[in-house]
Design an enzyme around this catalytic site. Structure first.
Site, PDB file in Angstrom:
ATOM      1  N   SER A  74     -16.115   9.999  31.625  1.00  0.00           N
ATOM      2  CA  SER A  74     -16.863   8.847  32.115  1.00  0.00           C
ATOM      3  C   SER A  74     -16.798   7.687  31.119  1.00  0.00           C
ATOM      4  O   SER A  74     -15.715   7.203  30.814  1.00  0.00           O
ATOM      5  CB  SER A  74     -18.308   9.263  32.425  1.00  0.00           C
ATOM      6  N   ASP A 186     -16.829  11.724  38.966  1.00  0.00           N
ATOM      7  CA  ASP A 186     -17.186  11.723  37.551  1.00  0.00           C
ATOM      8  C   ASP A 186     -16.985  13.075  36.866  1.00  0.00           C
ATOM      9  O   ASP A 186     -17.416  14.116  37.358  1.00  0.00           O
ATOM     10  CB  ASP A 186     -18.652  11.298  37.415  1.00  0.00           C
TER      11      ASP A 186
END
Length: 305
Positions: A74, A186
């Site tokens: 991320s 993610d």
């Protein structure tokens, strides 16, 4: 007769010379020098708190510690990709201080998310001069989650901006990134701080940077507060498992900062610097200990990915 005597004397002298050389050769020992450890830095996710990674990198380099492997999840993939592409921590700091929300925000009406993610992809590729991951001077991996299987995906080649986009695609906020016909979200869902990925890439020493915050209760949540809470919850079960495999863990105090608070980038960087400075002695000891270990006299481990 004299000829025979001279011949015997010559052979005897030649034999003695040979023995002398043999003795000298056997007395010489080859010293095997300990190799430098392969150092990796695993950068965790946490939105705008990820600017703390820049502060950590600044301090490490100021002490002559430069990772040969960078892994990121991320926000960690965002910072890590630009650093691994060849930018210095000070160039990264300048990028962070000038980054505006409009540079990476592209709102959309989609049942899968409200942010498209294309601007984020373009922004990263712009700052790395469109280099594919395999051309980075530092080995790099961006970690994402396969939406169809829920398994970890590690991008070590190809379009870097696209890989970062996948790694940053928070479910229900970003539209899942599509790469090779597969959808990705993610990486924090499966690997919030990609320590294992770093080890699988052949790292001897892994420095993990944890910028995650623990979920908070008894608090009313608006849309952005909900986003904060979502990121805090993601990957909580696997954080400790990842950190247990790290050599040194750095935890900047950024829990009070907002996930989307780009204006706090300077504060995040400073917190990263302070936290890293506290761990320098531990990192230097880990390097020294490695050089004294049997592993230092063997070839570096081959990458599994």
């Amino acid at each position: 007769m004299k000829f025979v005597q001279y011949s015997l004397i010559g052979l005897l002298a030649f034999s003695l010379i040979g023995c002398d050389k043999a003795i000298k050769t056997s007395s010489q020992t080859t010293t095997i020098k300990a190799r430098e450890p392969v150092i990796a830095i695993a950068l965790g996710g946490g939105g705008a708190k990820g600017f703390a990674h820049i502060g950590v990198l600044k301090v490490l380099e100021s002490h002559g510690i430069k990772p040969k492997i960078v892994t990121g999840t991320s926000a960690g993939s965002f910072v890590g990709s630009i650093y691994a592409s060849g930018k210095t921590p000070y160039q990264l700091q300048q990028i962070a201080l000038t980054l505006k929300e409009s540079d990476i925000r592209d709102l959309t009406f989609n049942s899968q998310g409200v942010v498209q993610g294309q601007k984020l992809q373009n922004y990263v590729n712009k700052h790395i001069a469109n280099k594919p991951i395999e051309q980075f001077p530092i080995r790099f991996a961006a970690v994402a989650t396969r939406l169809d299987t829920g398994r970890k995906a590690e991008f070590i080649k190809g379009n870097a901006g696209q890989a970062v986009r996948a790694s940053c695609s928070i479910p229900n906020v970003f539209v899942p990134a599509t790469i090779g016909g597969k959808q990705y979200v993610d990486g924090g869902l499966v690997s919030p701080i990609p320590v294992k990925t770093a080890k699988d890439m052949g790292a001897d020493i892994v420095i993990a940077v944890d910028i995650s915050a623990r979920p908070v209760g008894a608090k009313s949540l608006n849309m952005w507060g909900l986003l904060d809470q979502t990121i805090n919850i993601m990957g909580q079960q696997s954080i400790n498992e990842e950190l247990s495999q790290a050599t040194v863990v750095i935890q900047p105090k950024v829990g009070h900062l907002g996930t989307l608070d780009l204006k706090a980038s300077n504060q995040s960087i400073l917190e990263g610097e302070k936290a890293a400075q506290l761990k320098i002695i531990a990192i230097e000891k880990a390097i020294t200990d490695f050089k004294k270990s049997p592993a230092a006299f063997k070839p570096a481990a081959k990458a599994k990915i």
